[in-house]
Design a protein around this motif. Structure first.
Motif, PDB file in Angstrom:
ATOM      1  N   UNK A  20      -7.482  14.655  -6.427  1.00  0.00           N
ATOM      2  CA  UNK A  20      -7.145  13.324  -6.927  1.00  0.00           C
ATOM      3  C   UNK A  20      -5.681  13.025  -6.655  1.00  0.00           C
ATOM      4  N   UNK A  21      -5.417  11.845  -6.127  1.00  0.00           N
ATOM      5  CA  UNK A  21      -4.067  11.313  -6.038  1.00  0.00           C
ATOM      6  C   UNK A  21      -3.988  10.164  -7.034  1.00  0.00           C
ATOM      7  N   UNK A  22      -3.104  10.276  -8.029  1.00  0.00           N
ATOM      8  CA  UNK A  22      -3.036   9.288  -9.104  1.00  0.00           C
ATOM      9  C   UNK A  22      -1.679   8.599  -9.135  1.00  0.00           C
ATOM     10  N   UNK A  23      -1.710   7.310  -9.473  1.00  0.00           N
ATOM     11  CA  UNK A  23      -0.495   6.504  -9.543  1.00  0.00           C
ATOM     12  C   UNK A  23      -0.658   5.454 -10.630  1.00  0.00           C
ATOM     13  N   UNK A  24       0.353   5.312 -11.478  1.00  0.00           N
ATOM     14  CA  UNK A  24       0.329   4.285 -12.515  1.00  0.00           C
ATOM     15  C   UNK A  24       1.724   3.762 -12.770  1.00  0.00           C
ATOM     16  N   UNK A  25       1.833   2.571 -13.333  1.00  0.00           N
ATOM     17  CA  UNK A  25       3.140   2.023 -13.621  1.00  0.00           C
ATOM     18  C   UNK A  25       3.888   2.818 -14.662  1.00  0.00           C
ATOM     19  N   UNK A  26       3.161   3.269 -15.706  1.00  0.00           N
ATOM     20  CA  UNK A  26       3.758   4.089 -16.755  1.00  0.00           C
ATOM     21  C   UNK A  26       3.697   5.571 -16.424  1.00  0.00           C
TER      22      UNK A  26
ATOM     23  N   UNK B 269      -6.672  11.804   3.792  1.00  0.00           N
ATOM     24  CA  UNK B 269      -6.229  13.096   3.279  1.00  0.00           C
ATOM     25  C   UNK B 269      -6.708  13.333   1.855  1.00  0.00           C
ATOM     26  N   UNK B 270      -6.670  12.294   1.030  1.00  0.00           N
ATOM     27  CA  UNK B 270      -7.008  12.418  -0.380  1.00  0.00           C
ATOM     28  C   UNK B 270      -8.414  11.880  -0.624  1.00  0.00           C
ATOM     29  N   UNK B 271      -9.229  12.652  -1.324  1.00  0.00           N
ATOM     30  CA  UNK B 271     -10.615  12.246  -1.554  1.00  0.00           C
ATOM     31  C   UNK B 271     -10.708  11.103  -2.551  1.00  0.00           C
ATOM     32  N   UNK B 272      -9.916  11.188  -3.643  1.00  0.00           N
ATOM     33  CA  UNK B 272      -9.993  10.196  -4.710  1.00  0.00           C
ATOM     34  C   UNK B 272      -8.607   9.590  -4.950  1.00  0.00           C
ATOM     35  N   UNK B 273      -8.563   8.267  -5.064  1.00  0.00           N
ATOM     36  CA  UNK B 273      -7.324   7.557  -5.326  1.00  0.00           C
ATOM     37  C   UNK B 273      -7.461   6.801  -6.639  1.00  0.00           C
TER      38      UNK B 273
ATOM     39  N   UNK C 272      -1.113  -5.250 -19.689  1.00  0.00           N
ATOM     40  CA  UNK C 272      -0.671  -5.086 -18.308  1.00  0.00           C
ATOM     41  C   UNK C 272      -0.500  -6.442 -17.648  1.00  0.00           C
ATOM     42  N   UNK C 273       0.718  -6.689 -17.150  1.00  0.00           N
ATOM     43  CA  UNK C 273       1.028  -7.902 -16.404  1.00  0.00           C
ATOM     44  C   UNK C 273       1.341  -7.583 -14.947  1.00  0.00           C
ATOM     45  N   UNK C 274       1.310  -6.306 -14.604  1.00  0.00           N
ATOM     46  CA  UNK C 274       1.652  -5.892 -13.244  1.00  0.00           C
ATOM     47  C   UNK C 274       0.522  -6.200 -12.279  1.00  0.00           C
ATOM     48  N   UNK C 275       0.862  -6.662 -11.095  1.00  0.00           N
ATOM     49  CA  UNK C 275      -0.121  -6.828 -10.029  1.00  0.00           C
ATOM     50  C   UNK C 275      -0.394  -5.478  -9.391  1.00  0.00           C
ATOM     51  N   UNK C 276      -1.673  -5.185  -9.188  1.00  0.00           N
ATOM     52  CA  UNK C 276      -2.088  -3.878  -8.673  1.00  0.00           C
ATOM     53  C   UNK C 276      -2.831  -4.091  -7.365  1.00  0.00           C
ATOM     54  N   UNK C 277      -2.466  -3.339  -6.351  1.00  0.00           N
ATOM     55  CA  UNK C 277      -3.150  -3.485  -5.067  1.00  0.00           C
ATOM     56  C   UNK C 277      -3.203  -2.148  -4.348  1.00  0.00           C
ATOM     57  N   UNK C 278      -4.213  -2.001  -3.490  1.00  0.00           N
ATOM     58  CA  UNK C 278      -4.375  -0.769  -2.725  1.00  0.00           C
ATOM     59  C   UNK C 278      -5.049  -1.079  -1.404  1.00  0.00           C
ATOM     60  N   UNK C 279      -4.599  -0.410  -0.366  1.00  0.00           N
ATOM     61  CA  UNK C 279      -5.301  -0.402   0.907  1.00  0.00           C
ATOM     62  C   UNK C 279      -6.061   0.901   0.994  1.00  0.00           C
ATOM     63  N   UNK C 280      -7.351   0.787   1.171  1.00  0.00           N
ATOM     64  CA  UNK C 280      -8.245   1.944   1.128  1.00  0.00           C
ATOM     65  C   UNK C 280      -8.573   2.411   2.542  1.00  0.00           C
ATOM     66  N   UNK C 281      -8.373   3.706   2.784  1.00  0.00           N
ATOM     67  CA  UNK C 281      -8.643   4.277   4.098  1.00  0.00           C
ATOM     68  C   UNK C 281      -9.524   5.510   3.928  1.00  0.00           C
ATOM     69  N   UNK C 282     -10.852   5.314   3.936  1.00  0.00           N
ATOM     70  CA  UNK C 282     -11.782   6.437   3.838  1.00  0.00           C
ATOM     71  C   UNK C 282     -11.545   7.286   2.592  1.00  0.00           C
ATOM     72  N   UNK C 283     -11.211   6.646   1.480  1.00  0.00           N
ATOM     73  CA  UNK C 283     -11.057   7.313   0.192  1.00  0.00           C
ATOM     74  C   UNK C 283     -12.009   6.668  -0.807  1.00  0.00           C
ATOM     75  N   UNK C 284     -12.400   7.412  -1.831  1.00  0.00           N
ATOM     76  CA  UNK C 284     -13.041   6.804  -2.988  1.00  0.00           C
ATOM     77  C   UNK C 284     -11.929   6.304  -3.887  1.00  0.00           C
ATOM     78  N   UNK C 285     -11.917   4.985  -4.159  1.00  0.00           N
ATOM     79  CA  UNK C 285     -10.768   4.334  -4.770  1.00  0.00           C
ATOM     80  C   UNK C 285     -11.131   3.725  -6.113  1.00  0.00           C
ATOM     81  N   UNK C 286     -10.254   3.955  -7.113  1.00  0.00           N
ATOM     82  CA  UNK C 286     -10.431   3.443  -8.463  1.00  0.00           C
ATOM     83  C   UNK C 286      -9.193   2.625  -8.824  1.00  0.00           C
TER      84      UNK C 286
ATOM     85  N   UNK D  35     -16.536   5.156  -2.084  1.00  0.00           N
ATOM     86  CA  UNK D  35     -16.891   4.094  -3.005  1.00  0.00           C
ATOM     87  C   UNK D  35     -15.651   3.399  -3.549  1.00  0.00           C
ATOM     88  N   UNK D  36     -15.870   2.238  -4.207  1.00  0.00           N
ATOM     89  CA  UNK D  36     -14.790   1.499  -4.857  1.00  0.00           C
ATOM     90  C   UNK D  36     -15.199   1.143  -6.282  1.00  0.00           C
ATOM     91  N   UNK D  37     -14.260   1.330  -7.243  1.00  0.00           N
ATOM     92  CA  UNK D  37     -14.466   1.012  -8.646  1.00  0.00           C
ATOM     93  C   UNK D  37     -13.253   0.206  -9.101  1.00  0.00           C
TER      94      UNK D  37
END
Length: 317
Positions: free
Chosen positions: A64-70, A95-99, A119-133, A174-176
């Motif tokens: 898992x590769x995890x990222x959050x504002x806090x 490289x990373x299976x789960x984002x 949460x007022x932050x805008x959240x975005x991700x570009x997905x490249x062959x990862x399962x993304x949450x 997949x995407x969630x």
């Protein structure tokens, strides 16, 4: 702070009081405030501008590769706090299976609770062959069969967007994506929560897509309690799904073999627009794409109200 490369605080386990009632703020962090924490966090006004994947924390065991504002990973109570700004993920390899990308936390560990958080932050991700949450408060709740995770009086007004990039040979990603929580491995409860942010799943290729105003999808036979939840944000999904999609104003898909599931006072007024190439299994609804509890086991479903337009064109390219 944005001119200085911030190093997330790691392993903090005491009490962090942001003292926002006295006007204190943390502004312009370019990385999460915490890496991994089990602290009690309260009264925090946090502004971030995270635009690089180097801020994320990777767990080689869980892949898992995890990222959050806090925080990237959090396992303590979080209350009376706000995150604003932006959190962005992009990594152009598989490289990373789960984002996991969240406004507050990437992964809420077993037993985490959220109360009166916004949460007022805008959240975005570009997905490249990862399962993304992606989730406005958290991307993923729990690890596996651990203590419950709860969300009380939580709101999201930030935009949430996944832009999937086609990768040659992609077969099982997949995407969630949801306004409060992307997905869960443990029992979760939501009460008095709302989303007003636009949620977008861009056209691309994926295996399954679960997109919703509050909650994306559960894993395993977990129990979920939904009480007094509202979505007013527009939900748009335009994608090619190889297998399935679950898209709804409140939840994408919930299935459980256990009892004690509650879904009461759920309201959606946000427009839902779904296009793309049809999947083999399609669940789309104003409140829930799919909700499948087991009858006769103390499951309660009351007062579902949808007034948002639902527009479906699964022949669109």
């Amino acid at each position: 702070m944005s001119e200085v490369e911030w190093t997330p605080i790691d392993g903090f386990s005491k009490i962090f009081d942001g003292n926002r009632d006295a006007g204190h703020k943390i502004i312009g962090l370019n990385a999460p405030l915490f890496g991994t924490t089990t602290a009690t966090i309260k009264n925090l006004d946090l502004n971030v501008n995270i635009a690089t994947s180097s801020s994320a924390y990777y767990n080689a065991t869980t892949k898992v590769m995890a990222l959050g504002g806090l925080a990237c990973y959090s396992g303590g109570p979080i209350s009376d706090s706000t995150v604003s700004g932006s959190v962005y993920w992009s990594h152009k390899t598989s490289t990373y299976t789960y984002i996991f990308v969240g406004g507050f936390v990437g992964q809420a560990l077993d037993g985490t609770s959220f109360s009166n958080v916004d949460n007022k932050a805008n959240i975005s991700a570009e997905k490249h062959n990862n399962t993304t949450f992606l989730g406005g408060i958290a991307a993923m709740a729990g690890v596996s069969s651990g203590a419950d995770v709860s969300f009380y009086d939580c709101t999201n007004s930030g935009t949430i967007k996944v832009n999937e990039k086609t990768v040659t040979g992609e077969t099982n990603r997949n995407s969630y994506v949801a306004g409060i929580l992307g997905a869960s491995n443990v029992n979760v409860s939501f009460e008095d929560c709302s989303n007003s942010g636009a949620i977008t799943h861009e056209k691309a290729y994926t295996k399954n897509a679960y997109v919703a105003g509050i909650y994306g999808r559960n894993f395993s036979s977990v129990n979920v309690q939904f009480k007094n939840l509202t979505n007013t944000g527009a939900i748009t999904s335009n994608t090619t799904c190889r297998e399935g999609m679950g898209i709804g104003g409140i939840l994408g898909e919930h299935t459980s073999k256990e009892g004690n599931n509650i879904a009461s006072d759920l309201t959606n007024t946000g427009a839902i627009t779904v296009g793309g190439t049809p999947a083999s299994t399609v669940y789309i609804g104003g409140i829930a794409g799919r909700y499948d509890g087991v009858s006769g086991k103390n499951n309660t479903v009351t007062t579902w109200t949808n007034s948002g337009a639902v527009v479906i064109d699964l022949s669109a390219p």
